[in-house]
Structure formats: C-alpha cells, structure tokens
Write an enzyme that holds these catalytic residues in place. Structure first.
Site, PDB file in Angstrom:
ATOM      1  N   CYS A  39     159.563  -7.036-177.571  1.00 28.14           N
ATOM      2  CA  CYS A  39     159.237  -6.662-176.206  1.00 28.14           C
ATOM      3  C   CYS A  39     159.516  -7.849-175.372  1.00 28.14           C
ATOM      4  O   CYS A  39     159.473  -7.765-174.149  1.00 28.14           O
ATOM      5  CB  CYS A  39     157.767  -6.148-175.946  1.00 28.14           C
ATOM      6  SG  CYS A  39     156.558  -7.637-176.323  1.00 28.14           S
ATOM      7  N   CYS A 109     148.605 -11.652-170.820  1.00 26.22           N
ATOM      8  CA  CYS A 109     149.673 -12.897-171.054  1.00 26.22           C
ATOM      9  C   CYS A 109     148.743 -14.353-171.268  1.00 26.22           C
ATOM     10  O   CYS A 109     149.057 -15.280-172.289  1.00 26.22           O
ATOM     11  CB  CYS A 109     150.206 -13.214-169.734  1.00 26.22           C
ATOM     12  SG  CYS A 109     150.982 -11.758-168.841  1.00 26.22           S
TER      13      CYS A 109
HETATM   14 FE1  FES Z   1     153.682  -9.843-171.537  1.00 27.61          FE
HETATM   15 FE2  FES Z   1     153.201 -11.746-169.557  1.00 27.61          FE
HETATM   16  S1  FES Z   1     153.915  -9.412-169.346  1.00 27.61           S
HETATM   17  S2  FES Z   1     153.309 -11.935-171.541  1.00 27.61           S
END
Ligand code: FES
Length: 166
Positions: A39, A109
C-alpha cells in the site's frame, strides 16, 4: 482519493517539507520496518545504540504520507540521547501531541512510526539475547496496530489483484 486538502497543522507541514534525520544510516546497530510495501505506507527506522543502551543517533526512511514523515521525523528527534527504556515508553499519543495534533484519519501514520521504533528496540534485545525487566512478551498497542495495518494492507492488495484479474 479525496482532493480536499487534509487539515494538517503548520508543524506537520513544516516537518514534512524539511524532515529531520531522513535517510539510511550505514552504521546502524539495528533497523526495523513497519507498514506494507503493497500500500506504499512503509517506514524503516535506523538506530545507533551505544554500550550504555543509549540511542546515539536515529534516522528513518519513509514511503508514507505527510503525517507518516512528520511523525517519524519527530520520533527520531525525541529519542536521540534517550535510553532504550525511556524510548520504549513513548506512545503514539505523545508523538501526535509533539507534532501539534493529527487529523483522525491520520492517527495510524503516527502509530506506524512508534510501531517501527518499538520493533527496533525489541530486535536489539533479541539480537543480544537479553530481556530487560521492562520489556514484556506481550506486544504493545502500537506493535499490535502495526501488525493489524500490515494484515489489512495484505488483504486489500490481494483483493485489488483479484479485481484486476477479473
Ligand atoms: Fe498511511 Fe499516512 S496514510 S502512513
């Protein structure tokens, strides 16, 4: 993808534009990865640890979003000069506060950044075959969340591949 800009605060944006401690460390004592390449959200942490279990230097590489880069950057700043025991106590909430807050969709995150740090600390002791009394076998919240993210990313990327093959 939404085109509406996320409400990042100026500190996050500044750290994103001028991250501290970004880059590979050739003489790292330990490295750890969190996230999933499928991803694109992935961080590597590099720690240089001295014989007193103090973090002398920390750096990171990130293929994540602005929040991921900002939180990784601030974590590497926070832990410089800390003992591993104190660095272990840092939570994703401390990190989110240190960057002045994160939009809720971006919490993961910061969780990934702390997950990578905790993995690096665990790996350090595993390599040394030591277990300090403050390091428990049970995974911390951030480590569990990092694992969940990775599982989720795997499922999603498999699903996307299946869709493509249809
Ligand atoms: Fe996945 Fe920030 S959106 S690390």
């Amino acid at each position: 993808m939404s085109r509406i800009p996320l409400p990042y605060n100026p500190k996050v944006l500044e750290l994103f534009k001028n991250p501290k401690n970004l880059g590979k460390m050739e003489d790292a004592t330990v490295t750890a990865i969190a996230g999933n390449p499928a991803c694109g959200d992935m961080i590597t942490f590099y720690l240089k640890i001295n014989e007193h279990e103090v973090i002398e230097k920390a750096s990171f590489e990130s293929y994540g979003c602005a929040a991921n880069i900002a939180t990784s950057s601030i974590v590497t700043e926070m832990i410089k000069g800390m003992t591993l025991e104190n660095a272990w106590k840092i939570s994703w909430k401390n990190v989110a506060e240190a960057v002045g807050g994160l939009p809720s969709v971006k919490f993961h995150c910061g969780i990934l950044a702390v997950g990578a740090l905790k993995r690096a600390i665990r790996k350090y002791y595993k390599n040394k075959q030591l277990t300090p009394n403050w390091l428990h076998d049970e995974l911390s919240f951030e480590e569990k969340q990092a694992l969940e993210e990775e599982e989720l990313a795997k499922v999603l990327s498999k699903r996307m591949k299946l869709e493509e093959e249809k």
